[in-house]
Design a protein around this motif. Sequence first.
Motif, mmCIF file in Angstrom:
data_model
loop_
_atom_site.group_PDB
_atom_site.id
_atom_site.type_symbol
_atom_site.label_atom_id
_atom_site.label_comp_id
_atom_site.label_asym_id
_atom_site.label_seq_id
_atom_site.Cartn_x
_atom_site.Cartn_y
_atom_site.Cartn_z
ATOM 1 N N GLN A 113 0.830 -1.190 0.000
ATOM 2 C CA GLN A 113 0.000 0.000 0.000
ATOM 3 C C GLN A 113 0.871 1.248 0.000
ATOM 4 O OE1 GLN A 113 -1.666 0.816 4.201
ATOM 5 N NE2 GLN A 113 -1.167 -1.381 4.227
ATOM 6 N N LEU A 114 0.271 2.385 -0.304
ATOM 7 C CA LEU A 114 0.958 3.654 -0.194
ATOM 8 C C LEU A 114 0.969 4.105 1.266
ATOM 9 C CD1 LEU A 114 -0.327 5.638 -3.309
ATOM 10 C CD2 LEU A 114 1.552 3.988 -3.137
ATOM 11 N N ASP A 115 2.040 4.807 1.640
ATOM 12 C CA ASP A 115 2.232 5.221 3.024
ATOM 13 C C ASP A 115 2.703 6.669 3.054
ATOM 14 O OD1 ASP A 115 2.625 5.275 5.760
ATOM 15 O OD2 ASP A 115 4.553 4.229 5.682
ATOM 16 N N THR A 116 1.938 7.528 3.715
ATOM 17 C CA THR A 116 2.302 8.937 3.791
ATOM 18 C C THR A 116 3.253 9.229 4.950
ATOM 19 O OG1 THR A 116 0.309 9.402 5.094
ATOM 20 C CG2 THR A 116 0.159 9.701 2.696
ATOM 21 N N ALA A 117 3.556 8.205 5.754
ATOM 22 C CA ALA A 117 4.483 8.412 6.877
ATOM 23 C C ALA A 117 5.928 8.524 6.405
ATOM 24 C CB ALA A 117 4.354 7.281 7.892
ATOM 25 N N GLN A 118 6.229 7.952 5.219
ATOM 26 C CA GLN A 118 7.590 7.966 4.693
ATOM 27 C C GLN A 118 7.552 8.284 3.207
ATOM 28 O OE1 GLN A 118 10.075 7.709 6.684
ATOM 29 N NE2 GLN A 118 9.207 6.735 8.490
ATOM 30 N N SER A 119 8.475 9.133 2.770
ATOM 31 C CA SER A 119 8.635 9.368 1.338
ATOM 32 C C SER A 119 9.965 10.050 1.091
ATOM 33 C CB SER A 119 7.500 10.236 0.774
ATOM 34 O OG SER A 119 7.618 11.580 1.215
ATOM 35 N N LYS A 120 10.507 9.838 -0.081
ATOM 36 C CA LYS A 120 11.682 10.586 -0.517
ATOM 37 C C LYS A 120 11.236 11.853 -1.249
ATOM 38 C CE LYS A 120 15.981 11.520 -1.180
ATOM 39 N NZ LYS A 120 16.850 11.905 -0.055
ATOM 40 N N PHE A 121 10.216 11.700 -2.088
ATOM 41 C CA PHE A 121 9.626 12.823 -2.811
ATOM 42 C C PHE A 121 8.119 12.621 -2.872
ATOM 43 C CE2 PHE A 121 13.826 12.128 -4.816
ATOM 44 C CZ PHE A 121 14.431 13.337 -4.514
ATOM 45 N N GLY A 122 7.378 13.680 -2.893
ATOM 46 C CA GLY A 122 5.954 13.610 -3.211
ATOM 47 C C GLY A 122 5.015 13.335 -2.067
ATOM 48 N N GLY A 123 5.514 13.063 -0.868
ATOM 49 C CA GLY A 123 4.639 12.918 0.285
ATOM 50 C C GLY A 123 4.152 11.524 0.585
ATOM 51 N N SER A 124 4.475 10.534 -0.239
ATOM 52 C CA SER A 124 4.117 9.147 0.053
ATOM 53 C C SER A 124 5.058 8.222 -0.694
ATOM 54 C CB SER A 124 2.661 8.850 -0.328
ATOM 55 O OG SER A 124 2.448 9.046 -1.708
ATOM 56 N N SER A 125 5.034 6.952 -0.318
ATOM 57 C CA SER A 125 5.881 5.940 -0.955
ATOM 58 C C SER A 125 5.174 4.604 -0.889
ATOM 59 C CB SER A 125 7.256 5.862 -0.269
ATOM 60 O OG SER A 125 7.112 5.465 1.087
ATOM 61 N N LEU A 126 5.783 3.589 -1.471
ATOM 62 C CA LEU A 126 5.243 2.228 -1.427
ATOM 63 C C LEU A 126 5.734 1.538 -0.164
ATOM 64 C CD1 LEU A 126 3.813 -0.230 -2.790
ATOM 65 C CD2 LEU A 126 6.049 -0.773 -3.802
ATOM 66 N N LEU A 127 4.806 1.044 0.647
ATOM 67 C CA LEU A 127 5.130 0.318 1.878
ATOM 68 C C LEU A 127 4.989 -1.181 1.635
ATOM 69 C CD1 LEU A 127 5.651 0.029 4.952
ATOM 70 C CD2 LEU A 127 3.183 0.413 5.287
ATOM 71 N N LEU A 128 6.046 -1.934 1.971
ATOM 72 C CA LEU A 128 6.063 -3.393 1.843
ATOM 73 C C LEU A 128 6.415 -3.985 3.204
ATOM 74 C CD1 LEU A 128 8.079 -3.577 -1.501
ATOM 75 C CD2 LEU A 128 5.590 -3.680 -1.227
ATOM 76 N N ASP A 129 5.657 -5.014 3.633
ATOM 77 C CA ASP A 129 5.774 -5.474 5.016
ATOM 78 C C ASP A 129 6.792 -6.592 5.254
ATOM 79 O OD1 ASP A 129 4.587 -7.786 4.065
ATOM 80 O OD2 ASP A 129 2.714 -7.537 5.178
ATOM 81 N N GLY A 130 7.391 -7.127 4.191
ATOM 82 C CA GLY A 130 8.431 -8.132 4.369
ATOM 83 C C GLY A 130 7.942 -9.557 4.453
ATOM 84 N N ASN A 131 6.626 -9.794 4.390
ATOM 85 C CA ASN A 131 6.177 -11.192 4.465
ATOM 86 C C ASN A 131 5.199 -11.605 3.377
ATOM 87 O OD1 ASN A 131 3.476 -10.486 5.307
ATOM 88 N ND2 ASN A 131 4.274 -10.153 7.376
ATOM 89 N N SER A 132 4.623 -10.655 2.664
ATOM 90 C CA SER A 132 3.692 -11.062 1.600
ATOM 91 C C SER A 132 3.533 -10.010 0.516
ATOM 92 C CB SER A 132 2.305 -11.341 2.208
ATOM 93 O OG SER A 132 1.742 -10.149 2.745
ATOM 94 N N ASP A 133 4.149 -8.862 0.680
ATOM 95 C CA ASP A 133 3.813 -7.719 -0.157
ATOM 96 C C ASP A 133 4.758 -7.528 -1.340
ATOM 97 O OD1 ASP A 133 2.049 -7.359 1.876
ATOM 98 O OD2 ASP A 133 2.807 -5.413 2.532
ATOM 99 N N TYR A 134 4.185 -7.176 -2.461
ATOM 100 C CA TYR A 134 4.948 -6.723 -3.620
ATOM 101 C C TYR A 134 3.975 -6.116 -4.611
ATOM 102 C CZ TYR A 134 3.479 -11.100 -5.992
ATOM 103 O OH TYR A 134 2.771 -12.121 -6.550
ATOM 104 N N ILE A 135 4.489 -5.500 -5.649
ATOM 105 C CA ILE A 135 3.636 -5.046 -6.734
ATOM 106 C C ILE A 135 4.138 -5.669 -8.035
ATOM 107 C CG2 ILE A 135 3.027 -2.906 -5.556
ATOM 108 C CD1 ILE A 135 4.839 -1.428 -7.535
ATOM 109 N N ALA A 136 3.256 -5.738 -9.005
ATOM 110 C CA ALA A 136 3.577 -6.405 -10.261
ATOM 111 C C ALA A 136 3.093 -5.578 -11.433
ATOM 112 C CB ALA A 136 2.940 -7.791 -10.304
#
Length: 208
Positions: free
Chosen positions: A35-58
């Motif tokens: 999912q997108l996460d507004t707590a962390q970003s390098k640019f633009g105010g949000s980034s892609l959050l991946l939880d390390g156990n099931s998440d990815y995008i395709a």
Amino acid sequence: YDSYTKCLLHFDGPDGAVVTNDTTGKAVVFLGTAQLDTAQSKFGGSSLLLDGNSDYIALYDSDDFSFGVGDFTIDCWVMYNALPVTSTFPPFFSQHQSNDADFPRTMFFLYNNACTYQLYFVACEGASSDNISTVANLPSTPSTGVWYHVAVVRSGTTFTTFWNGTQVGTTTSSLSTGNLTGGVRIGTYRGTNKFLNGWIDEFRISKG
């Protein structure tokens, strides 16, 4: 964005969103609880959050991801919530011929080699080994909670990897990276248990 850009994901959007726009118009599929996460970003105010156990995008397979012997760049910003554990390598980018076979493949990832962190780019057209392999130790152990820029560049027959703008590895090969039919995955490979735990921002693929 220019004519060489074949994928550009800003990951801009509201907190918790499970959709994002690719600047080139390609469909992006969120898997697991990515999912997108507004707590962390390098640019633009949000980034892609991946939880390390099931998440990815395709992204679905495209001729844009068939690099052959041509020039290309894959780059993004990454911040780890947890670094890869020993002998694991959750990729920034991966593409395989199918979900069931490890080879042929093209992959770009950070590897934990007994607590020595190495930046890898590997590719092969065959069924059992990587014909192209660039491996480099990082100049220092990465930290969680820090944004790093990673890139792999092919220019002619030279493959070069970069960590935070510093060249860390290079190799020479005239071989093709292959024309794979599987989709591109960001944050895992083949949907296995090798999942990235952290955030990705500004993911880009350039070709030509």
